[in-house]
Design an enzyme around this catalytic site. Structure first.
Site, PDB file in Angstrom:
ATOM      1  N   GLU A   1      -9.990  -0.912   6.244  1.00 20.55           N
ATOM      2  CA  GLU A   1     -10.195  -2.129   5.452  1.00 20.55           C
ATOM      3  C   GLU A   1      -9.849  -3.379   6.262  1.00 20.55           C
ATOM      4  O   GLU A   1      -9.673  -4.456   5.691  1.00 20.55           O
ATOM      5  CB  GLU A   1      -9.330  -2.095   4.178  1.00 20.55           C
ATOM      6  CG  GLU A   1      -9.573  -0.923   3.255  1.00 20.55           C
ATOM      7  CD  GLU A   1     -10.698  -1.157   2.248  1.00 20.55           C
ATOM      8  OE1 GLU A   1     -11.415  -2.163   2.375  1.00 20.55           O
ATOM      9  OE2 GLU A   1     -10.857  -0.311   1.349  1.00 20.55           O
TER      10      GLU A   1
ATOM     11  N   HIS B   1      -2.952   2.205  -4.856  1.00 19.64           N
ATOM     12  CA  HIS B   1      -3.648   2.826  -5.986  1.00 19.64           C
ATOM     13  C   HIS B   1      -2.667   3.101  -7.134  1.00 19.64           C
ATOM     14  O   HIS B   1      -2.349   4.272  -7.408  1.00 19.64           O
ATOM     15  CB  HIS B   1      -4.298   4.148  -5.537  1.00 19.64           C
ATOM     16  CG  HIS B   1      -5.253   4.028  -4.382  1.00 19.64           C
ATOM     17  ND1 HIS B   1      -5.591   5.097  -3.565  1.00 19.64           N
ATOM     18  CD2 HIS B   1      -5.949   2.966  -3.891  1.00 19.64           C
ATOM     19  CE1 HIS B   1      -6.456   4.707  -2.641  1.00 19.64           C
ATOM     20  NE2 HIS B   1      -6.682   3.414  -2.807  1.00 19.64           N
TER      21      HIS B   1
HETATM   22  O1  2HA Z   1      -7.484   3.101   3.440  1.00 16.36           O
HETATM   23  O2  2HA Z   1      -7.216   3.072   0.158  1.00 16.36           O
HETATM   24  O3  2HA Z   1      -9.516   1.780   0.058  1.00 16.36           O
HETATM   25  C1  2HA Z   1      -7.440   3.855   2.327  1.00 16.36           C
HETATM   26  C2  2HA Z   1      -7.919   3.120   1.133  1.00 16.36           C
HETATM   27  C3  2HA Z   1      -9.217   2.453   1.203  1.00 16.36           C
HETATM   28 ZN    ZN Z   2      -8.014   2.228  -1.646  1.00 14.76          ZN
END
Ligand code: 2HA
Ligand code: ZN
Length: 270
Positions: free
Chosen positions: A119, A144
Site C-alpha cells: 500500500e 482490520h
Molecule cells: O498489506 O492489509 O490492505 C496488507 C493489507 C492491505
Molecule cells: Zn488491509
C-alpha cells in the site's frame, strides 16, 4: 550488524512505538497474517550521517509523483510481513526508505533491504497531502478492526456520519478522543489508486480515521500511538454497541443534548 537506530534515541523511540502498536494490532485480532500497514515520516529524526548512507536496494518507482516528499525519510512495514513479527523485530520486518529528488522513486537505506508495504503508493500519497497542507501529522496506520469492519456490511452505516453519531453516543470518550469521527469510503480494490485518492479526499473532508467498506480503517495522526488510539476508541464504541445488541436491545445512546454539552466542554470541532 550495526543498526541505524544505535545511538539515535529519538529515532529508536519512534520505531519502538511502531513495534508497540504492531503488537497491539496483533493482540486485538486486527492483524491476521500480513494484514495492515504502518508508515511514519521520520525525516525530523534524520541526521547528516543517515543522509549520507548509501542505498541498500535498487531504485524503485513509487508509482506516483509526490513533490512534497523530496528528501523525506519513512519507516515502512515490509510487504508480506506480519505485525506480530514486526512487534519483536521492527528492523527485520520493516525498513527505512529515502525518497529521491525526482519525487517519484525511492531506495531502502536501513537496516535490511525489506521491500515496503504493497500500500506504499497510497500511504505516501497521504503523507504528501499532509505535508502540502502543513499538517503536523506524521504517521498512518491501516488495520482490520473486527467490529468496525462488521458495521460496514450494512448500507445504513455507510451513509455519511451515521456510524460516527452512533459510535460517539456509546461512551463520552469516543467523541472527546476521536472528535472528527469516522469517514466512509465505499468498497474499492485494496492497493488501488482509487482507494488512495478516496482516502485523501475523505481526510480532506476533515476526518482523521477513514473506513474502507468491508476491509479496514486508515488513520492519520501526529504519531503512530495517537493514530492507534483513535482507532481503538472507535472500535471500543462499536463493541459496546454490539454488546448491547447481544443483550437483546437497541442501545439508547447519549442524547443530542449530552453530546452538545461534551463538545462545548472539550471545545471539539464538530
Ligand atoms: O498489506 O492489509 O490492505 C496488507 C493489507 C492491505
Ligand atoms: Zn488491509
Amino acid at each position: 550488524m550495526k543498526s541505524v537506530l544505535e545511538n539515535r534515541p529519538a529515532l529508536a523511540a519512534e520505531v519502538e512505538k511502531v513495534a508497540e502498536v504492531a503488537g497491539y494490532l496483533w493482540q486485538k485480532g486486527w492483524a491476521e497474517r500480513n494484514g495492515g500497514n504502518i508508515t511514519v515520516n521520520i525525516t525530523e529524526f534524520v541526521d547528516d550521517e543517515i543522509k549520507a548512507l548509501p542505498a541498500i536496494s535498487e531504485v524503485y518507482p513509487i508509482g506516483a509523483e509526490l513533490p512534497h516528499l523530496k528528501g523525506c525519510y519513512f519507516y515502512c512495514k515490509g510487504t508480506n510481513m506480519r505485525m506480530r513479527d514486526l512487534a519483536r523485530r521492527p528492523m527485520e520486518n520493516g525498513s527505512i526508505i529515502r525518497i529521491l529528488d525526482d519525487c517519484a522513486s525511492y531506495v531502502i537505506i536501513a537496516d535490511n533491504p525489506v521491500k515496503p508495504t504493497s500500500e506504499l503508493p497510497s500511504h505516501l500519497s497521504v503523507h504528501n497531502y499532509l505535508l502540502a497542507k502543513g499538517s503536523p501529522y506524521r504517521a498512518s496506520v491501516h488495520t482490520h478492526p473486527i467490529e468496525l469492519v462488521a458495521m460496514t456490511h450494512t448500507k445504513k452505516f455507510m451513509e455519511k456520519d451515521v456510524a460516527t453519531r452512533l459510535l460517539w453516543s456509546m461512551i463520552p470518550e469516543t467523541k472527546a478522543f476521536c472528535p472528527r469521527g469516522l469517514g466512509m469510503v465505499p468498497y474499492l480494490m485494496p492497493s488501488s489508486v482509487e482507494l488512495g485518492e478516496q482516502t485523501i479526499a475523505t481526510i480532506d473532508d476533515n476526518y482523521d480515521v477513514v473506513m474502507w467498506e468491508k476491509h479496514g480503517v486508515f488513520a492519520v495522526d501526529t504519531d503512530v500511538m495517537a493514530a492507534f488510539d483513535q482507532i481503538d476508541v472507535l472500535n471500543k464504541a462499536a463493541q459496546i454497541y454490539i454488546s448491547a445488541k447481544n443483550m437483546g436491545f437497541e442501545p439508547d445512546g447519549m442524547s443530542d443534548e449530552q453530546m452538545r454539552e461534551l463538545s462545548v466542554t472539550f471545545g471539539l470541532p464538530k
